[in-house]
Scaffold this motif. Structure first.
Motif, PDB file in Angstrom:
ATOM      1  N   VAL A  31      93.380  75.276  57.296  1.00  0.00           N
ATOM      2  CA  VAL A  31      93.232  76.149  56.120  1.00  0.00           C
ATOM      3  C   VAL A  31      93.156  75.300  54.853  1.00  0.00           C
ATOM      4  O   VAL A  31      92.312  75.538  53.978  1.00  0.00           O
ATOM      5  CB  VAL A  31      94.393  77.163  56.036  1.00  0.00           C
ATOM      6  CG1 VAL A  31      94.401  77.887  54.694  1.00  0.00           C
ATOM      7  CG2 VAL A  31      94.317  78.166  57.188  1.00  0.00           C
ATOM      8  N   LEU A  32      94.009  74.280  54.752  1.00  0.00           N
ATOM      9  CA  LEU A  32      93.999  73.400  53.589  1.00  0.00           C
ATOM     10  C   LEU A  32      92.665  72.666  53.464  1.00  0.00           C
ATOM     11  O   LEU A  32      92.087  72.596  52.372  1.00  0.00           O
ATOM     12  CB  LEU A  32      95.152  72.387  53.675  1.00  0.00           C
ATOM     13  CG  LEU A  32      95.265  71.393  52.517  1.00  0.00           C
ATOM     14  CD1 LEU A  32      95.477  72.117  51.194  1.00  0.00           C
ATOM     15  CD2 LEU A  32      96.387  70.406  52.781  1.00  0.00           C
ATOM     16  N   ALA A  33      92.142  72.161  54.559  1.00  0.00           N
ATOM     17  CA  ALA A  33      90.851  71.469  54.544  1.00  0.00           C
ATOM     18  C   ALA A  33      89.743  72.421  54.091  1.00  0.00           C
ATOM     19  O   ALA A  33      88.870  72.043  53.297  1.00  0.00           O
ATOM     20  CB  ALA A  33      90.541  70.889  55.925  1.00  0.00           C
ATOM     21  N   ALA A  34      89.768  73.650  54.554  1.00  0.00           N
ATOM     22  CA  ALA A  34      88.765  74.646  54.152  1.00  0.00           C
ATOM     23  C   ALA A  34      88.887  74.957  52.662  1.00  0.00           C
ATOM     24  O   ALA A  34      87.878  75.076  51.959  1.00  0.00           O
ATOM     25  CB  ALA A  34      88.918  75.918  54.989  1.00  0.00           C
ATOM     26  N   LYS A  35      90.101  75.086  52.165  1.00  0.00           N
ATOM     27  CA  LYS A  35      90.334  75.358  50.740  1.00  0.00           C
ATOM     28  C   LYS A  35      89.840  74.192  49.884  1.00  0.00           C
ATOM     29  O   LYS A  35      89.233  74.403  48.828  1.00  0.00           O
ATOM     30  CB  LYS A  35      91.819  75.608  50.458  1.00  0.00           C
ATOM     31  CG  LYS A  35      92.388  76.847  51.080  1.00  0.00           C
ATOM     32  CD  LYS A  35      92.088  78.046  50.230  1.00  0.00           C
ATOM     33  CE  LYS A  35      92.781  79.270  50.803  1.00  0.00           C
ATOM     34  NZ  LYS A  35      92.373  80.471  50.120  1.00  0.00           N
ATOM     35  N   GLU A  36      90.094  72.961  50.329  1.00  0.00           N
ATOM     36  CA  GLU A  36      89.650  71.784  49.579  1.00  0.00           C
ATOM     37  C   GLU A  36      88.123  71.728  49.540  1.00  0.00           C
ATOM     38  O   GLU A  36      87.533  71.387  48.518  1.00  0.00           O
ATOM     39  CB  GLU A  36      90.227  70.507  50.184  1.00  0.00           C
ATOM     40  CG  GLU A  36      91.710  70.342  49.910  1.00  0.00           C
ATOM     41  CD  GLU A  36      92.338  69.150  50.612  1.00  0.00           C
ATOM     42  OE1 GLU A  36      91.750  68.653  51.606  1.00  0.00           O
ATOM     43  OE2 GLU A  36      93.407  68.716  50.171  1.00  0.00           O
ATOM     44  N   LYS A  37      87.464  72.077  50.660  1.00  0.00           N
ATOM     45  CA  LYS A  37      86.009  72.097  50.716  1.00  0.00           C
ATOM     46  C   LYS A  37      85.470  73.153  49.754  1.00  0.00           C
ATOM     47  O   LYS A  37      84.512  72.916  49.019  1.00  0.00           O
ATOM     48  CB  LYS A  37      85.554  72.376  52.154  1.00  0.00           C
ATOM     49  CG  LYS A  37      84.067  72.311  52.347  1.00  0.00           C
ATOM     50  CD  LYS A  37      83.701  72.520  53.813  1.00  0.00           C
ATOM     51  CE  LYS A  37      82.193  72.520  53.998  1.00  0.00           C
ATOM     52  NZ  LYS A  37      81.807  72.797  55.376  1.00  0.00           N
ATOM     53  N   HIS A  38      86.099  74.325  49.753  1.00  0.00           N
ATOM     54  CA  HIS A  38      85.700  75.412  48.860  1.00  0.00           C
ATOM     55  C   HIS A  38      85.889  75.001  47.397  1.00  0.00           C
ATOM     56  O   HIS A  38      85.019  75.275  46.545  1.00  0.00           O
ATOM     57  CB  HIS A  38      86.512  76.671  49.193  1.00  0.00           C
ATOM     58  CG  HIS A  38      86.119  77.885  48.416  1.00  0.00           C
ATOM     59  ND1 HIS A  38      84.918  78.540  48.596  1.00  0.00           N
ATOM     60  CD2 HIS A  38      86.765  78.550  47.428  1.00  0.00           C
ATOM     61  CE1 HIS A  38      84.843  79.556  47.759  1.00  0.00           C
ATOM     62  NE2 HIS A  38      85.954  79.586  47.042  1.00  0.00           N
ATOM     63  N   LEU A  39      86.971  74.355  47.094  1.00  0.00           N
ATOM     64  CA  LEU A  39      87.256  73.857  45.744  1.00  0.00           C
ATOM     65  C   LEU A  39      86.171  72.882  45.296  1.00  0.00           C
ATOM     66  O   LEU A  39      85.648  72.985  44.176  1.00  0.00           O
ATOM     67  CB  LEU A  39      88.627  73.172  45.708  1.00  0.00           C
ATOM     68  CG  LEU A  39      89.001  72.486  44.393  1.00  0.00           C
ATOM     69  CD1 LEU A  39      89.273  73.521  43.311  1.00  0.00           C
ATOM     70  CD2 LEU A  39      90.214  71.607  44.599  1.00  0.00           C
ATOM     71  N   ALA A  40      85.810  71.952  46.163  1.00  0.00           N
ATOM     72  CA  ALA A  40      84.773  70.977  45.840  1.00  0.00           C
ATOM     73  C   ALA A  40      83.439  71.668  45.571  1.00  0.00           C
ATOM     74  O   ALA A  40      82.699  71.283  44.654  1.00  0.00           O
ATOM     75  CB  ALA A  40      84.638  69.966  46.975  1.00  0.00           C
ATOM     76  N   GLU A  41      83.128  72.684  46.347  1.00  0.00           N
ATOM     77  CA  GLU A  41      81.875  73.431  46.164  1.00  0.00           C
ATOM     78  C   GLU A  41      81.863  74.160  44.821  1.00  0.00           C
ATOM     79  O   GLU A  41      80.859  74.148  44.101  1.00  0.00           O
ATOM     80  CB  GLU A  41      81.693  74.431  47.329  1.00  0.00           C
ATOM     81  CG  GLU A  41      80.413  75.230  47.280  1.00  0.00           C
ATOM     82  CD  GLU A  41      79.165  74.369  47.426  1.00  0.00           C
ATOM     83  OE1 GLU A  41      78.090  74.813  46.980  1.00  0.00           O
ATOM     84  OE2 GLU A  41      79.247  73.244  47.965  1.00  0.00           O
ATOM     85  N   ILE A  42      82.966  74.779  44.460  1.00  0.00           N
ATOM     86  CA  ILE A  42      83.067  75.486  43.170  1.00  0.00           C
ATOM     87  C   ILE A  42      82.883  74.486  42.022  1.00  0.00           C
ATOM     88  O   ILE A  42      82.144  74.748  41.066  1.00  0.00           O
ATOM     89  CB  ILE A  42      84.421  76.226  43.047  1.00  0.00           C
ATOM     90  CG1 ILE A  42      84.482  77.398  44.024  1.00  0.00           C
ATOM     91  CG2 ILE A  42      84.634  76.713  41.620  1.00  0.00           C
ATOM     92  CD1 ILE A  42      85.850  78.054  44.116  1.00  0.00           C
TER      93      ILE A  42
END
Length: 176
Positions: free
Chosen positions: A50-61
């Motif tokens: 979940v943390l890895a997915a959130k970090e990926k989403h953050l980078a995309e934003i």
């Protein structure tokens, strides 16, 4: 059951102590702990995903907003500087340095005034007046019919020019 007051071995403790502890647990307690261990490991793995997915989403934003590492660094530095300047220690130090600067400025101003006054005293002293008169006399002897007066700098320049003129005249006479 699970809330025993037995101590849990720290990392690096003797393996024999760990084995001795396992021997004091019943088979049922060991099975229960193994199930709990597997459950906690699974939760940790899920949280990591979940943390890895959130970090990926953050980078995309951030990419979509055009926020790059340099801008983030600049924002972090600005925020850190604001945090520093809002501390009591910074405010006290800044105030102290400001007062010291004002005092130093006043002291330099006073020293400048004292030096100016001393130069005026020297210029008005009898010794300086006598020297100035001697230079005036030298000027009138060397320079000829120019009216005397003017300031001390003019007198010195005239005397230097007259001396240079005499030197050139002497060299010209020697050559002929």
């Amino acid at each position: 059951g699970l809330l025993r007051s037995d101590s849990i071995p720290e990392v690096g403790e003797d393996a024999a102590a760990t084995v001795g502890m396992a021997e004091t647990l019943s088979e049922e307690e060991q099975d229960e702990l193994r199930k709990e261990l597997a459950k906690v490991e699974e939760e940790i793995q899920t949280l990591s995903q979940v943390l890895a997915a959130k970090e990926k989403h953050l980078a995309e934003i951030k990419r979509k907003l055009g926020i790059n590492s340099l801008q983030e660094l600049r924002q972090n530095i600005t925020k850190s500087w604001q945090d520093v300047t809002s501390t009591t220690a910074y405010k006290k130090t800044s105030e102290t340095l400001s007062q010291a600067g004002q005092k130093a400025s006043a002291a330099f101003s006073t020293v400048g005034s004292v030096i100016t006054k001393k130069f005026e005293d020297v210029r008005n002293s009898p010794t300086f007046k006598s020297f100035e008169e001697k230079v005036e006399n030298l000027k009138s002897k060397v320079g000829g019919s120019k009216p005397s007066g003017g300031d001390f700098g003019d007198v010195l320049n005239s005397a230097a020019n007259a001396s240079a003129t005499e030197t050139i005249a002497e060299q010209t006479q020697e050559e002929t």
